[in-house]
Scaffold this motif. Structure first.
Motif, mmCIF file in Angstrom:
data_model
loop_
_atom_site.group_PDB
_atom_site.id
_atom_site.type_symbol
_atom_site.label_atom_id
_atom_site.label_comp_id
_atom_site.label_asym_id
_atom_site.label_seq_id
_atom_site.Cartn_x
_atom_site.Cartn_y
_atom_site.Cartn_z
ATOM 1 N N GLY A 1 0.858 -1.175 0.000
ATOM 2 C CA GLY A 1 0.000 0.000 0.000
ATOM 3 C C GLY A 1 0.893 1.224 0.000
ATOM 4 O O GLY A 1 1.747 1.377 0.885
ATOM 5 N N LEU A 2 0.762 2.095 -1.008
ATOM 6 C CA LEU A 2 1.627 3.265 -1.143
ATOM 7 C C LEU A 2 0.765 4.503 -1.349
ATOM 8 O O LEU A 2 -0.030 4.574 -2.291
ATOM 9 C CB LEU A 2 2.578 3.087 -2.320
ATOM 10 C CG LEU A 2 3.637 4.173 -2.522
ATOM 11 C CD1 LEU A 2 4.614 4.217 -1.354
ATOM 12 C CD2 LEU A 2 4.399 3.948 -3.834
ATOM 13 N N ASN A 3 0.925 5.482 -0.468
ATOM 14 C CA ASN A 3 0.173 6.736 -0.557
ATOM 15 C C ASN A 3 0.751 7.586 -1.681
ATOM 16 O O ASN A 3 1.909 8.011 -1.606
ATOM 17 C CB ASN A 3 0.264 7.515 0.758
ATOM 18 C CG ASN A 3 -0.264 6.732 1.951
ATOM 19 O OD1 ASN A 3 -1.112 5.856 1.797
ATOM 20 N ND2 ASN A 3 0.237 7.043 3.125
ATOM 21 N N VAL A 4 -0.061 7.858 -2.694
ATOM 22 C CA VAL A 4 0.450 8.588 -3.853
ATOM 23 C C VAL A 4 -0.177 9.977 -3.939
ATOM 24 O O VAL A 4 0.505 10.982 -3.730
ATOM 25 C CB VAL A 4 0.215 7.794 -5.159
ATOM 26 C CG1 VAL A 4 0.836 8.545 -6.356
ATOM 27 C CG2 VAL A 4 0.829 6.404 -5.065
ATOM 28 N N ASN A 5 -1.469 10.062 -4.216
ATOM 29 C CA ASN A 5 -2.079 11.363 -4.515
ATOM 30 C C ASN A 5 -3.233 11.693 -3.578
ATOM 31 O O ASN A 5 -4.383 11.811 -4.001
ATOM 32 C CB ASN A 5 -2.556 11.392 -5.970
ATOM 33 C CG ASN A 5 -1.410 11.342 -6.955
ATOM 34 O OD1 ASN A 5 -0.360 11.920 -6.731
ATOM 35 N ND2 ASN A 5 -1.605 10.636 -8.057
ATOM 36 N N PHE A 6 -2.947 11.811 -2.294
ATOM 37 C CA PHE A 6 -3.927 12.353 -1.355
ATOM 38 C C PHE A 6 -3.186 12.910 -0.162
ATOM 39 O O PHE A 6 -1.980 12.688 0.006
ATOM 40 C CB PHE A 6 -4.967 11.312 -0.948
ATOM 41 C CG PHE A 6 -4.495 10.291 0.060
ATOM 42 C CD1 PHE A 6 -4.840 10.408 1.402
ATOM 43 C CD2 PHE A 6 -3.738 9.196 -0.328
ATOM 44 C CE1 PHE A 6 -4.421 9.463 2.327
ATOM 45 C CE2 PHE A 6 -3.328 8.244 0.590
ATOM 46 C CZ PHE A 6 -3.670 8.380 1.927
#
Length: 282
Positions: free
Chosen positions: A149-154
């Motif tokens: 799980g990788l946080n990209v655009n938020f």
């Protein structure tokens, strides 16, 4: 439908079928790990990739819930059939972590780090995490589910459960990051380095060790039998964190909760406990 959607046709063009024979892009699932596990039981091949735009019951280590708004992140599980000796089991998480760092660096230029054992971090805040589940037969790892799980655009600051400890690539860079080329770069890095599981395990372990920012920091490791404080000095050949206590004892931590403490001994903003287990499977 987001403008940055993960187009399966474009993914198929970018990823060779001999390495990644089955690519699934799903609008919403309970958990990509659950899907990958089901596919493994049905005989899906090595290199199966399960992606989701949203998870309703995504999970991290120790059963923690993984939060991410739809279309904002990379939520992916890989089905591998590594035939790996169990004494190299931690290298599966190492391989995944190093591939994520390489993919981020290729697409964004950011030099992110790892927090032992399975977090991706930038400037002391969590960008993402890995979850490795395995099936072991005898002394061999026959199936591995490597979840990311990788946080990209938020902006995690909008979520009370994430505000104190998390960040995203968009927050780090001040601009959105295209998810599809990022995913391709991560998978390409993983495919390039994967032979090292068999041919160069010591080199893979050394590269993983060099990427761990936890080393050299003061930590508290909470285990089922109590808490242990000291200096995170090294990782051993099994992936366990070696903590040197104030009395000079070196303790190999295979299971527990690790919290990094700043030099002044106060609680860091990003010091929510992260599951610590030298052996990647839960």
């Amino acid at each position: 439908m987001t403008a940055d959607r993960l187009d399966p046709a474009l993914l198929r063009l970018a990823l060779p079928a001999e390495t990644w024979p089955l690519l699934l892009v799903l609008p919403e699932v309970s958990s990509t790990q659950d899907w990958a596990e089901s596919l493994a039981l049905r005989g899906a091949p090595d290199g199966t990739v399960v992606l989701a735009e949203h998870q309703t019951a995504g999970r991290g280590r120790a059963g923690r819930r993984w939060l991410a708004p739809p279309g904002s992140s990379l939520l992916v599980s890989l089905l591998l059939r590594p035939d790996l000796p169990t004494d190299r089991l931690h290298l599966l998480t190492a391989l995944g972590g190093l591939a994520v760092l390489a993919g981020i660096r290729t697409i964004t230029g950011l030099a992110c780090r790892l927090k032992w054992p399975n977090d991706i971090v930038w400037a002391g805040r969590k960008l993402g995490g890995l979850l490795t589940q395995t099936e072991i037969v005898g002394d061999r790892v026959t199936v591995a589910l490597l979840g990311l799980g990788l946080n990209v655009n938020f902006d995690p600051a909008l979520y009370p459960d994430l505000a104190a400890s998390a960040t995203s690539l968009q927050c780090a860079l001040g601009r959105p990051v295209p998810r599809l080329p990022l995913l391709v770069a991560i998978l390409q890095a993983l495919a390039t380095d994967r032979p090292a599981l068999q041919t160069a395990p010591a080199a893979l372990h050394a590269a993983w060790r060099a990427a761990i920012e936890t080393l050299g920091q003061t930590v508290v490791v909470t285990t089922p039998t109590g808490a242990l404080a000291g200096l995170a000095e090294d990782v051993d050949e099994r992936g366990a964190l070696i903590v040197r206590t104030p009395s000079g004892q070196r303790v190999h931590c295979l299971l527990g909760e690790v919290t990094v403490r700043p030099a002044d001994g106060s609680s860091a903003a990003d010091a929510r406990p992260a599951a610590a287990d030298g052996s990647p499977p839960p």
